[in-house]
Design a protein around this motif. Sequence first.
Motif, short mmCIF file in Angstrom:
data_model
loop_
_atom_site.label_atom_id
_atom_site.label_comp_id
_atom_site.label_asym_id
_atom_site.label_seq_id
_atom_site.Cartn_x
_atom_site.Cartn_y
_atom_site.Cartn_z
N PRO A 1 0.73 -1.35 -0.03
CA PRO A 1 0.25 0.03 -0.13
C PRO A 1 0.76 1.30 0.06
O PRO A 1 0.41 2.35 -0.56
CB PRO A 1 -0.81 0.00 1.34
CG PRO A 1 -0.78 -1.46 1.54
CD PRO A 1 0.45 -2.04 0.97
N ARG B 1 -2.32 -4.22 -6.76
CA ARG B 1 -3.11 -3.10 -6.70
C ARG B 1 -4.39 -4.05 -5.48
O ARG B 1 -5.06 -3.32 -4.71
CB ARG B 1 -4.16 -3.66 -7.78
CG ARG B 1 -3.53 -2.26 -8.92
CD ARG B 1 -4.22 -2.27 -10.17
NE ARG B 1 -3.86 -1.39 -11.14
CZ ARG B 1 -4.18 -0.12 -11.14
NH1 ARG B 1 -5.06 0.31 -10.20
NH2 ARG B 1 -3.78 0.68 -12.05
N GLY C 1 -3.48 -2.79 -2.02
CA GLY C 1 -3.84 -1.49 -1.83
C GLY C 1 -2.90 -0.61 -2.49
O GLY C 1 -2.90 0.54 -2.33
N TRP C 2 -2.10 -0.86 -3.48
CA TRP C 2 -0.99 -0.35 -4.15
C TRP C 2 -1.69 0.65 -5.26
O TRP C 2 -2.83 0.35 -5.99
CB TRP C 2 -0.04 -1.09 -4.84
CG TRP C 2 1.19 -0.31 -5.54
CD1 TRP C 2 1.96 0.56 -5.12
CD2 TRP C 2 1.28 -0.47 -7.03
NE1 TRP C 2 2.63 1.27 -6.38
CE2 TRP C 2 2.25 0.56 -7.46
CE3 TRP C 2 0.72 -1.09 -7.96
CZ2 TRP C 2 2.82 0.63 -8.56
CZ3 TRP C 2 1.15 -0.83 -9.27
CH2 TRP C 2 2.19 -0.02 -9.60
N GLN C 3 -1.48 2.04 -5.15
CA GLN C 3 -2.02 3.17 -6.15
C GLN C 3 -1.02 3.39 -7.06
O GLN C 3 -0.16 4.48 -6.49
CB GLN C 3 -2.65 4.04 -5.39
CG GLN C 3 -3.92 3.74 -4.70
CD GLN C 3 -4.86 3.11 -5.27
OE1 GLN C 3 -5.18 3.57 -6.47
NE2 GLN C 3 -5.95 2.27 -4.94
N GLU D 1 -0.69 5.49 -9.35
CA GLU D 1 -0.82 7.01 -9.33
C GLU D 1 -0.01 8.01 -8.38
O GLU D 1 0.41 9.08 -8.43
CB GLU D 1 -2.02 7.69 -9.70
CG GLU D 1 -2.90 7.01 -10.69
CD GLU D 1 -3.38 5.74 -10.57
OE1 GLU D 1 -3.80 5.07 -11.47
OE2 GLU D 1 -3.34 5.30 -9.48
N ALA D 2 -0.12 7.22 -7.04
CA ALA D 2 0.59 7.95 -5.92
C ALA D 2 2.10 7.62 -5.61
O ALA D 2 2.72 8.14 -4.96
CB ALA D 2 -0.09 7.26 -4.71
N ARG D 3 2.80 6.79 -6.79
CA ARG D 3 4.06 6.50 -6.24
C ARG D 3 4.94 7.63 -6.83
O ARG D 3 4.72 8.56 -7.68
CB ARG D 3 4.60 5.39 -7.46
CG ARG D 3 4.04 4.13 -7.00
CD ARG D 3 4.42 3.06 -8.19
NE ARG D 3 5.88 2.87 -8.20
CZ ARG D 3 6.39 2.18 -8.97
NH1 ARG D 3 5.90 1.76 -10.11
NH2 ARG D 3 7.59 1.84 -8.69
#
Length: 258
Positions: free
Chosen positions: A214, A249, A252-254, A256-258
């Motif tokens: 996440p 995903r 909870g990985w996004q 776009e937020a990296r």
Amino acid sequence: MTADALPPRTVRSAPDRLLAVLAAFDHAHPALCLTDISRRAGLALTTTHRLVGALTAWGALERDAEGRYHVGLRLWEVASLAPRGLALRQVALPYMEDLYEATHENVQLAVRDGGDVVYIEWLSGRSAVGVHIRVGARWPLHATGVGLALLAHSGQPFQEAYCEGPLAAFTPYTVTDPARLRRELAEVRRSGVAVSSRQITGDALSVAAPVHGPNGGVTAAVSIVVPHATAQVPVLVPAVRLAARGISRALGWQPEAR
């Protein structure tokens, strides 16, 4: 004292003794009699008897009809609470099964523990490629695809220390040169995948990709292992990337937020 026994002087406190009893069990020794536990743990037989009795009463060990002891289900229940163990496996398994159905090859999920990679799930493929893997097995990071993927995304000080440390060779193709290993890690970061060819066995090739948690950090790696002679890396890379992205995903990985 036998070579596989722990020197008694290294075991001091009560927790040390309990852990020594549990550490006596491994994949090569899944069932042990009391004398074997005593020898492998480096403990007196009377002490071993007392500790084994306590662990058995709690459920950490189980005794079979022949008087041998095995790891008990209570430890499995506790281990299922580990976020990098069973919980991660449950999230990843559907995506691993999709990768298996698309290829019918060996699919693996692993996490890093110090300088080792630890396999927490494995789906066996149809090919006869030599895969020395089972759930709970360990290999050095530099010698496997999942290990390279995890090492490449670990902290820079850890990477440097690892590259300068002893790099064990398992085949003539195992990377043991620090400079070459650094180049391979840089390529893993650039391409997003790790390719490990004949480093553990002479007939296997693996393609691995990192799994993000996440917070964006790499928490695991997923790979596919195929026969080296027929490997089509350009075909395998997108499939492994897709599986890793799906698991990320689901965790909870996004991106776009990296």
